[in-house]
Design a protein around this motif. Sequence first.
Motif, PDB file in Angstrom:
ATOM      1  N   SER A 134      22.008  53.392  61.220  1.00 25.68           N
ATOM      2  CA  SER A 134      22.212  53.063  62.634  1.00 25.68           C
ATOM      3  C   SER A 134      22.884  51.701  62.804  1.00 25.68           C
ATOM      4  CB  SER A 134      20.864  53.075  63.368  1.00 25.68           C
ATOM      5  OG  SER A 134      20.296  54.368  63.347  1.00 25.68           O
ATOM      6  N   PHE A 135      22.438  50.692  62.037  1.00 30.09           N
ATOM      7  CA  PHE A 135      23.043  49.369  62.138  1.00 30.09           C
ATOM      8  C   PHE A 135      24.536  49.424  61.815  1.00 30.09           C
ATOM      9  CE2 PHE A 135      19.125  46.384  61.516  1.00 30.09           C
ATOM     10  CZ  PHE A 135      18.647  46.840  62.733  1.00 30.09           C
ATOM     11  N   TYR A 136      24.901  50.263  60.853  1.00 27.48           N
ATOM     12  CA  TYR A 136      26.314  50.374  60.472  1.00 27.48           C
ATOM     13  C   TYR A 136      27.174  50.772  61.665  1.00 27.48           C
ATOM     14  CZ  TYR A 136      30.581  52.365  58.591  1.00 27.48           C
ATOM     15  OH  TYR A 136      31.902  52.681  58.365  1.00 27.48           O
ATOM     16  N   HIS A 137      26.603  51.534  62.601  1.00 30.46           N
ATOM     17  CA  HIS A 137      27.404  52.018  63.722  1.00 30.46           C
ATOM     18  C   HIS A 137      27.412  51.076  64.916  1.00 30.46           C
ATOM     19  CE1 HIS A 137      26.866  55.725  61.319  1.00 30.46           C
ATOM     20  NE2 HIS A 137      28.129  55.847  61.638  1.00 30.46           N
ATOM     21  N   LEU A 138      26.768  49.914  64.793  1.00 34.07           N
ATOM     22  CA  LEU A 138      26.985  48.870  65.789  1.00 34.07           C
ATOM     23  C   LEU A 138      28.408  48.348  65.596  1.00 34.07           C
ATOM     24  CD1 LEU A 138      23.591  46.935  65.514  1.00 34.07           C
ATOM     25  CD2 LEU A 138      24.298  48.550  67.307  1.00 34.07           C
ATOM     26  N   PRO A 139      29.198  48.254  66.646  1.00 31.66           N
ATOM     27  CA  PRO A 139      30.624  47.936  66.503  1.00 31.66           C
ATOM     28  C   PRO A 139      30.923  46.718  65.640  1.00 31.66           C
ATOM     29  CG  PRO A 139      30.165  48.610  68.739  1.00 31.66           C
ATOM     30  CD  PRO A 139      28.834  48.533  68.051  1.00 31.66           C
ATOM     31  N   ALA A 140      30.218  45.613  65.840  1.00 35.68           N
ATOM     32  CA  ALA A 140      30.510  44.391  65.077  1.00 35.68           C
ATOM     33  C   ALA A 140      30.249  44.590  63.589  1.00 35.68           C
ATOM     34  CB  ALA A 140      29.675  43.228  65.611  1.00 35.68           C
ATOM     35  N   ILE A 141      29.137  45.271  63.256  1.00 34.18           N
ATOM     36  CA  ILE A 141      28.805  45.503  61.847  1.00 34.18           C
ATOM     37  C   ILE A 141      29.783  46.483  61.234  1.00 34.18           C
ATOM     38  CG2 ILE A 141      27.056  46.451  60.285  1.00 34.18           C
ATOM     39  CD1 ILE A 141      24.924  45.355  62.181  1.00 34.18           C
ATOM     40  N   HIS A 142      30.089  47.558  61.956  1.00 33.93           N
ATOM     41  CA  HIS A 142      31.032  48.557  61.455  1.00 33.93           C
ATOM     42  C   HIS A 142      32.378  47.926  61.117  1.00 33.93           C
ATOM     43  CE1 HIS A 142      34.303  51.489  62.026  1.00 33.93           C
ATOM     44  NE2 HIS A 142      33.478  52.368  61.498  1.00 33.93           N
ATOM     45  N   ASP A 143      32.925  47.167  62.052  1.00 32.33           N
ATOM     46  CA  ASP A 143      34.247  46.580  61.836  1.00 32.33           C
ATOM     47  C   ASP A 143      34.230  45.556  60.698  1.00 32.33           C
ATOM     48  OD1 ASP A 143      35.334  48.123  63.852  1.00 32.33           O
ATOM     49  OD2 ASP A 143      35.058  46.598  65.403  1.00 32.33           O
ATOM     50  N   TYR A 144      33.131  44.818  60.578  1.00 32.31           N
ATOM     51  CA  TYR A 144      33.042  43.843  59.488  1.00 32.31           C
ATOM     52  C   TYR A 144      32.991  44.555  58.142  1.00 32.31           C
ATOM     53  CZ  TYR A 144      31.512  39.850  56.701  1.00 32.31           C
ATOM     54  OH  TYR A 144      31.443  38.861  55.744  1.00 32.31           O
ATOM     55  N   VAL A 145      32.156  45.575  58.032  1.00 35.12           N
ATOM     56  CA  VAL A 145      32.038  46.310  56.766  1.00 35.12           C
ATOM     57  C   VAL A 145      33.361  46.976  56.395  1.00 35.12           C
ATOM     58  CG1 VAL A 145      30.914  48.291  55.647  1.00 35.12           C
ATOM     59  CG2 VAL A 145      29.553  46.697  56.999  1.00 35.12           C
ATOM     60  N   MET A 146      34.037  47.551  57.369  1.00 31.17           N
ATOM     61  CA  MET A 146      35.279  48.274  57.094  1.00 31.17           C
ATOM     62  C   MET A 146      36.418  47.349  56.675  1.00 31.17           C
ATOM     63  SD  MET A 146      34.990  51.625  57.479  1.00 31.17           S
ATOM     64  CE  MET A 146      36.513  52.373  58.068  1.00 31.17           C
ATOM     65  N   THR A 147      36.346  46.084  57.027  1.00 29.53           N
ATOM     66  CA  THR A 147      37.452  45.161  56.729  1.00 29.53           C
ATOM     67  C   THR A 147      37.128  44.150  55.631  1.00 29.53           C
ATOM     68  OG1 THR A 147      36.738  43.783  58.597  1.00 29.53           O
ATOM     69  CG2 THR A 147      38.507  45.370  59.008  1.00 29.53           C
ATOM     70  N   HIS A 148      35.959  44.246  55.033  1.00 29.62           N
ATOM     71  CA  HIS A 148      35.585  43.387  53.904  1.00 29.62           C
ATOM     72  C   HIS A 148      35.201  44.298  52.746  1.00 29.62           C
ATOM     73  CE1 HIS A 148      35.317  40.625  57.309  1.00 29.62           C
ATOM     74  NE2 HIS A 148      35.440  39.627  56.447  1.00 29.62           N
ATOM     75  N   TYR A 149      36.102  44.434  51.788  1.00 29.45           N
ATOM     76  CA  TYR A 149      36.001  45.512  50.801  1.00 29.45           C
ATOM     77  C   TYR A 149      34.774  45.409  49.903  1.00 29.45           C
ATOM     78  CZ  TYR A 149      40.876  45.595  52.312  1.00 29.45           C
ATOM     79  OH  TYR A 149      42.014  45.590  53.067  1.00 29.45           O
ATOM     80  N   THR A 150      34.407  44.208  49.480  1.00 30.87           N
ATOM     81  CA  THR A 150      33.226  44.062  48.623  1.00 30.87           C
ATOM     82  C   THR A 150      31.968  44.446  49.395  1.00 30.87           C
ATOM     83  OG1 THR A 150      34.280  42.278  47.367  1.00 30.87           O
ATOM     84  CG2 THR A 150      31.892  42.480  47.183  1.00 30.87           C
ATOM     85  N   VAL A 151      31.870  43.973  50.630  1.00 31.62           N
ATOM     86  CA  VAL A 151      30.734  44.331  51.476  1.00 31.62           C
ATOM     87  C   VAL A 151      30.713  45.843  51.705  1.00 31.62           C
ATOM     88  CG1 VAL A 151      29.691  44.047  53.767  1.00 31.62           C
ATOM     89  CG2 VAL A 151      30.731  42.087  52.608  1.00 31.62           C
TER      90      VAL A 151
END
Length: 296
Positions: A134-151
Amino acid sequence: MLGLQYFSFAELWSPWKLAVMIAIGVGYLILIGPKRSLFADSEPVSRSKKTMFLLGITIYYLADGGPLELLGHLIFSAHMTAMSLAYLVAPPLILIGIPAWMIRPVMNIKKIGAIINTLTKPLIAVVTFNMLFSFYHLPAIHDYVMTHYTVHTIYFFVLLLTSFMMWWPIVSPLPEYGRLSELKKMAFIFANGVLITPACALIIFANTAVYATYNDPQMWATAMGYCVPANSQELLANFSGPEFFAIFDSREDQQLGGVIMKIMQEITYGAALAYIFFNWYVRERRKDDLEPEPVL
């Protein structure tokens, strides 16, 4: 082709991930076949179990390494389809396909067994997986994870581990670790369905498109770097942005993604309920067959 024709074989099929999945599949077939004698109390594995395991790793590869992964960076609804397949569908199939005698030696290693036993306790498993999902689908977390490859790599690996944790109390390969009764398993599945609903609702009922990686060209190009080696400026020069591949507008695609996730969850959990009920019914019938008839 949904725009996939613009990408190379390596970008579409992730050959190193394909090689890993093939190695796992071959290793599994060798261990349950000619090398079965390495395990104490081993016995033949049914065709249905083999099919479940191989189907599980195939589905996971297609979702996390095949064309669907790349398509999921182009279209949000494809991303949600891949997430559902990788974390809701593949893990239970893999667990069902693992024979008890294969995993028991690992569980008998004191420290490893204790860790797995702790992490797969129902309350820990259900809360951890659904919280991360669920946290992954919060917009800020989703966009951060998708744009930081190691994370991105670490987060999705941890999410995979927690998905196995979540499914373990329901379809554990080891009967002695099946700590829940059938009725409690059904309640556990119901709890999973309730906990995942807010994430679906956020996606479906948002008034606007909320994920920058599917709306902002620069963010999209950065996220695409995870599976396409071209730099962001080259991607933007070739495709202009995510709208190049869009079938629906951003909000409609986002809503479709939420609906797909909810439907996939309902189908998967419904199948799990049927599996539990069938096994319950078979066991009760066996008990009835073993009970002596009353003497009149």
